[in-house]
Scaffold this active site. Structure first.
Site, PDB file in Angstrom:
ATOM      1  CB  ALA A  18      -0.939   0.009   1.214  1.00  0.00           C
ATOM      2  N   GLY A  21       1.877   2.965  -5.941  1.00  0.00           N
ATOM      3  CA  GLY A  21       1.252   2.293  -7.067  1.00  0.00           C
ATOM      4  C   GLY A  21      -0.208   1.939  -6.895  1.00  0.00           C
ATOM      5  CE1 TYR A 157       5.464  -8.878 -10.991  1.00  0.00           C
ATOM      6  CE2 TYR A 157       4.699  -9.358 -13.213  1.00  0.00           C
ATOM      7  CZ  TYR A 157       4.513  -8.743 -11.991  1.00  0.00           C
ATOM      8  OH  TYR A 157       3.374  -7.999 -11.760  1.00  0.00           O
TER       9      TYR A 157
END
Length: 334
Positions: A18, A21, A157
């Site tokens: 948080a 982004g 990723y």
């Protein structure tokens, strides 16, 4: 099984990642809608500033935690219980990345990506389900267009987002079979203008850059909060569904596109001033902002996402538009 979710103004929402982004954009919108919000990230300095910015008094709680550590997320749940008595929606958004050719990325760096992205989502999902099992609520996991359509230089990723999709699909099925009143959503953003590149470690010769189209983080945040009120299975942002279907149904064509265009596009040719990013430790210099520094056009909305979330209204609008067109044509002919 019918699942009913509370309106945002009555919810307590936990958001990991948080401090910048998509997570920060979601927190801002949730607070504006009247929700109580728990901000989770590694960077305490950024969390303190965000809490001050939101000006919500006792309605915002921040907890410093590394999502890759189950004990940290269990502490998030305990502190949320102590402040708010529980939570209604848990959003697994925290993520990290490394850019580089597969044979040049170290095992240590790949392991860190999986620990944060997959295991962080795994731990958060397990904790959320345990809490929501009897009372009901929403679990929202942030996948990616790379949950299906992997990108060059992004093996670990893409692998983590594939794993998140598989885990989320299995968990959803098992909860549905047992009649557990938890809505499980996988949100799949396309390229998004956040600090993602600044947070990522990079061992490519130049700084990485997303392929277009690129969307504002608020587009993803709106979709996330819609899913917090309206049960949904999958939410695609922008062209993510098109790219996913292309990868599933035309893999050789997709390989050709990635090899011929995306491979070179991802390499900006510009120097990277922050090669280590925040892969292994929080970096205060790149937190505290929702938007990034993408140099091209950033889309502020996604027609596809809106249409998929409001199918009845979209169908009605299309029908009305068609009637208006036919009426206009008829008058011209007359």
């Amino acid at each position: 099984m019918s699942i009913t979710l509370k309106p945002l103004r009555e919810q307590v929402i936990v958001i990991t990642g948080a401090s910048s982004g998509i997570g920060l954009a979601t927190a801002r919108m949730a607070v504006d809608a009247g929700a109580k919000v728990v901000l989770v990230a590694r960077n305490e300095e950024a969390l303190v500033e965000i809490e001050r910015e939101l000006k919500s008094g006792d309605n915002v709680l921040y907890v410093v935690a590394d999502v890759g550590e189950r004990e940290d997320l269990e502490r998030v749940a305990r502190e949320t219980m102590a402040r708010f008595g529980g939570f209604d929606t848990w959003i697994n958004n925290a993520g990290t990345s490394i850019w580089g050719r597969f044979d040049q990325v170290s095992d240590e760096d790949s392991r860190r990506v999986m620990q944060t992205n997959f295991w962080g989502t795994h731990y958060g999902s397990a904790i959320a389900v345990e809490h929501l099992r009897n009372k009901g609520g929403a679990l929202i996991n942030i996948g990616s267009v790379e949950s299906v359509a992997a990108l060059p230089f992004h093996a670990s990723y893409s692998a983590s987002k594939h794993a998140i999709k598989a885990m989320t699909d299995v968990l959803r099925l098992e909860l549905e079979k047992s009649g557990t009143p938890i809505s499980v959503t996988l949100v799949r953003p396309a390229s998004t203008d956040t600090q993602f590149m600044d947070h990522s470690k990079n061992i490519m010769p130049s700084a990485p850059i997303f392929p277009p189209p690129v969307y504002a983080p608020e587009v993803v945040a709106q979709a996330i909060l819609h899913a917090a009120e309206h049960p949904q299975r999958d939410v695609y942002i922008g062209n993510a569904k098109l790219m996913s279907r292309l990868a599933e149904n035309a893999p050789r064509l997709t390989d050709w596109v990635r090899r011929s265009f995306i491979y070179d596009w991802l390499q900006s040719g510009k120097p990277d001033s922050n090669r280590e990013g925040a892969l292994h430790a929080a970096d205060p210099t790149v937190d505290g902002h929702a938007s990034g520094r993408y140099p091209g056009h950033v889309a502020q909305s996604s027609l596809y996402t809106r249409a998929s979330q409001h199918p009845i209204a979209t169908t009605a609008a299309v029908a009305l538009g068609a009637l208006a067109l036919f009426s206009l044509v008829g008058r011209k002919r007359h």
